[in-house]
Every structure is written in C-alpha cells, then in structure tokens.
Design an enzyme around this catalytic site. Structure first.
Site, PDB file in Angstrom:
ATOM      1  N   PHE A 240      -2.982  69.094  20.331  1.00  0.00           N
ATOM      2  CA  PHE A 240      -2.545  69.877  21.500  1.00  0.00           C
ATOM      3  C   PHE A 240      -2.585  71.369  21.142  1.00  0.00           C
ATOM      4  O   PHE A 240      -1.613  72.099  21.324  1.00  0.00           O
ATOM      5  CB  PHE A 240      -1.142  69.471  21.947  1.00  0.00           C
ATOM      6  CG  PHE A 240      -0.925  67.993  22.103  1.00  0.00           C
ATOM      7  CD1 PHE A 240      -1.332  67.331  23.255  1.00  0.00           C
ATOM      8  CD2 PHE A 240      -0.312  67.250  21.098  1.00  0.00           C
ATOM      9  CE1 PHE A 240      -1.116  65.962  23.406  1.00  0.00           C
ATOM     10  CE2 PHE A 240      -0.101  65.892  21.236  1.00  0.00           C
ATOM     11  CZ  PHE A 240      -0.511  65.235  22.392  1.00  0.00           C
ATOM     12  N   CYS A 352       9.068  70.721  23.596  1.00  0.00           N
ATOM     13  CA  CYS A 352       9.481  71.941  24.291  1.00  0.00           C
ATOM     14  C   CYS A 352      10.219  71.631  25.593  1.00  0.00           C
ATOM     15  O   CYS A 352      10.392  72.508  26.441  1.00  0.00           O
ATOM     16  CB  CYS A 352       8.271  72.826  24.574  1.00  0.00           C
ATOM     17  SG  CYS A 352       7.015  72.042  25.619  1.00  0.00           S
TER      18      CYS A 352
END
Length: 408
Positions: A240, A352
């Site tokens: 990612f 996150c």
C-alpha cells in the site's frame, strides 16, 4: 456570570459529563433550545440542565453534532483577535515540536487545535485545506487571510491555498463537496497542483489536486524514519505504498532492495517518479498489484523473498458499523505477511482508522500471530507525528497505530 450576547443551548447530564471530560461535541439528541432564534453557524452558549455554563461553540442543526465547542473560557470574544491568537498558538506549537520540519507539516488538526472540522497542511509555500464543519466554512476566509499574515514570521510566504473539500461529512453539515484554489487576493489560482516536499532527506512530488486526501500523509513522518532504521541490508516489501514513502525511506536507509506495491496505477507511477528523483533506481522497484493477492501468491510459493514487510493500508473502516469487516481485513494481511516472513524477519504494521482502536488493533495482531504460529518481539509502538496532536479527552484525535516487530 455576566450577561452574554449568545443564544443558549441546554444539554442533558450525559453531554455535560462529556464536555467536562474535555470532549468538544454536543449531539442534537442531548440538547434543548436555543432559547431564542438563531442561524446555523452562530456562536451559542452551552449550559447544563442546572444552568451551569459549560462552554461556547458553533451551532448546526443540519448535523448530528449540533454544537462543536470552541471555548471553555468566559472571557473569550470571538473576534478577529481571538482567531489570530488561536492560530498563533497552533503555529507556535508546530514550530516547537517540528523544528526544521515545520515547512512540511500539518498546521491545523481540527479539534486537537480547537478548530473543529478544519485541516490545514503546509507543503512548502502551499496551504492545502479541508473544511468539514459549517462554522469553520463560514469563517475560512478570515482564517486563511490570517494564516497568510502570520506565516511570514515563520519563514513562509504563502503562494497559494488549495481546498480539498470533498469529504462526505460536508453533506452531513449541509455543505457542498468541492475543490479548487481559494481566491485570496495576491495568491495564485492557476498552478499545476504539483509541489516538491522534503521529508527525512527525501524529495517527493506531491499532487495536492488529485492525490489522496491533501496529497501526502504527513502523519507517518517519524514512523517512516523509525522503519528505515531497521532497513540496512534487508529485502523490503512495502505494501500500500501510495507515494512510495516508506519504501523510499528504507532504500535511502540502506536496504539491499525495496519493492513498493500499490493497486493504483497512478500511485505506482508517482512512486516511480519519486524513485528516479531520489536516484534510488538501483535498489528499488514499484509494481502494481492487489496486496492481498500478492501476499497470497508469495506465500503459496513457499519462498521467502523478503525479510522485512511494511503494511500501511488505507483505513479499512470509517465508521463503527464496519469495524468487524475491517478487523478481518487487517488480520488477513497481517497473517499473510507473518507467514511469508522468515524467522527473524521484521514487520511494520499500522492502522489509520480511529474506529480500529489501539486495544482492538493489538488483539488483531495477536490473533494473526497465533494463526501464523509465530511469536512477535515488539521493537517499538508509535502514534502519529506531533503535528497531528492527540488531545486527551477527545479519542477521535488518536487514530494512528504503528508497530515494529521481529517475527520469532
């Protein structure tokens, strides 16, 4: 208390307890009033059922969060001097905690800086903003003007302000989704949207018009540096990768080779440009692939081509309703990475999402390790960089979890 000019909202005991505990949000179901007609976006006083003053904030009947508190100080007057002073506090804080990294930092982090719903990132001489609350939207021109006046004292002359007001939360506030240069006198409105950002000695081409969020994730700045400290001599897989930030840090930190992976073609192309700009083509490559599929394929091959894997996925959940699905997604990538790593290999993993709380994230990692039949030796536990401060009493400001492990 002396007479005040603001309409009054009364809250129930549950809301009063939350406010006394430091939380700045008041939900509509917890309120009655106001005691006289007023407009959304106006300042209102918030009082308990017994009439005790609790604070003043911005009203919005369109939103479930009916009042967003601004102040618990009865002496505050919400004039230009108030906003200038509050911006000065935020800038002084960044100058102190970020030091030489100040020119590439988050200047305003919403509720943590008492600017509910406002984000301001600084990329050199470009301000990139996001406004997610009606009250801040109504005052943004003043705030932008004040920022351009204050920043020269910190060595920054603002060239342009670009708004990324595309978040779905704006609709819940009764605001349109939009983006574009803000036409403040003297500022540019015709730039190409690209700026060079420097972080940890690495140059990035940041696309603040089309990139994710405001164009670059500043919150992982020091986590990337911590990850790079483990990289010398390692074969690294950065999953990612977005703009290649973890990968670039590891390559510059002395990794034997780094492969950066992202499902987005644009992200991979941007990463390749960043590799070339930093003269790291001899030890880095970037590929387009689905991380879930790639980890599965590598695991089935029973090879161990990497001895260090970094997992920095986007938020798999943005609401409490999807946490269970997100938990499974996080566990799956961590499980696959742990199976792929050799004994003694290293893992950096993070989330996150605020809704994936720290205890829940730890539980997920522990379960993944058990299923992979490995043990984890924790090296370090970290959070977001200090320009994204965690305000105690406001759990929403603590969102980034970052761990470094050795797999043993």
């Amino acid at each position: 208390m002396a007479a005040r000019p603001y309409p009054v909202i009364t809250v129930n005991e549950k809301a009063a307890r939350a406010i006394r505990g430091g939380h700045p949000w008041v939900y509509g179901a917890e309120t009655t009033g106001p005691d006289r007609p007023c407009q959304n976006g106006e300042i209102v006083d918030v009082v308990s059922a017994k009439g005790r003053w609790l604070g003043a904030g911005l009203l919005n009947d369109h939103s479930k969060i009916r009042v967003r508190l601004l102040s618990r100080n009865t002496n505050d007057k919400f004039d230009e001097a108030f906003w200038r002073r509050r911006l000065q506090y935020a800038l002084d804080y960044r100058k102190t905690v970020m030091g030489p990294d100040f020119p590439y930092s988050r200047l305003i982090f919403g509720e943590a800086d008492h600017f509910p719903g406002l984000t301001v990132d600084l990329f050199g001489d470009i301000l990139v903003t996001e406004v997610l609350s009606l009250g801040m939207d109504q005052r943004k021109e003043l705030l932008y003007r004040l920022l351009t006046q204050l920043l020269p004292d910190y060595g920054i002359t603002v060239r342009a302000i670009y708004e990324r007001n595309e978040g779905a939360l704006r609709e819940k506030e009764g605001l349109p989704q939009e983006k574009g240069f803000f036409p403040l006198p003297g500022l540019a409105t015709d730039l190409d949207g690209h700026v060079t950002l420097w972080e940890n000695g690495i140059a990035y081409d940041v696309d603040y018009i089309n990139g994710q969020k405001t164009g670059f994730f500043l919150d992982q700045k020091y986590n990337r540096r911590a990850a790079a400290a483990l990289a010398p001599g390692k074969r690294v897989l950065d999953c990612f990768t977005h703009t290649g930030s973890f990968a670039l840090n590891c390559a510059k930190g002395g990794a034997a080779h780094v492969t950066a992976v992202d499902i987005s073609r644009d992200a991979v192309e941007l990463t390749r440009r960043n590799i070339e700009a930093n003269n790291l083509t001899d030890r880095m490559d970037a590929i387009q692939a689905d991380v879930f599929d790639l980890l599965t394929e590598l695991s089935r091959s029973k090879a161990h081509p990497y001895d260090y894997i970094i997992l920095d996925p986007p938020a798999f959940t943005k609401s409490g309703a999807t946490v269970k699905n997100a938990y499974r997604g996080y566990k799956e990538i961590n499980l696959r990475a742990m199976k792929l790593l050799p004994r003694g290999g290293y893992l950096a993993t993070c989330s996150c999402s605020h809704f994936m709380t720290a205890p829940l994230f730890r539980k997920m990692v522990q379960e993944a390790a058990a299923d992979a039949a490995v043990s984890l030796r924790q090296i370090e536990e970290r959070r977001q960089s200090p320009d994204h401060p965690i305000l105690w009493g406001v759990p929403e400001t603590e969102y980034l979890k970052f761990y470094l492990f050795q797999v043993v």
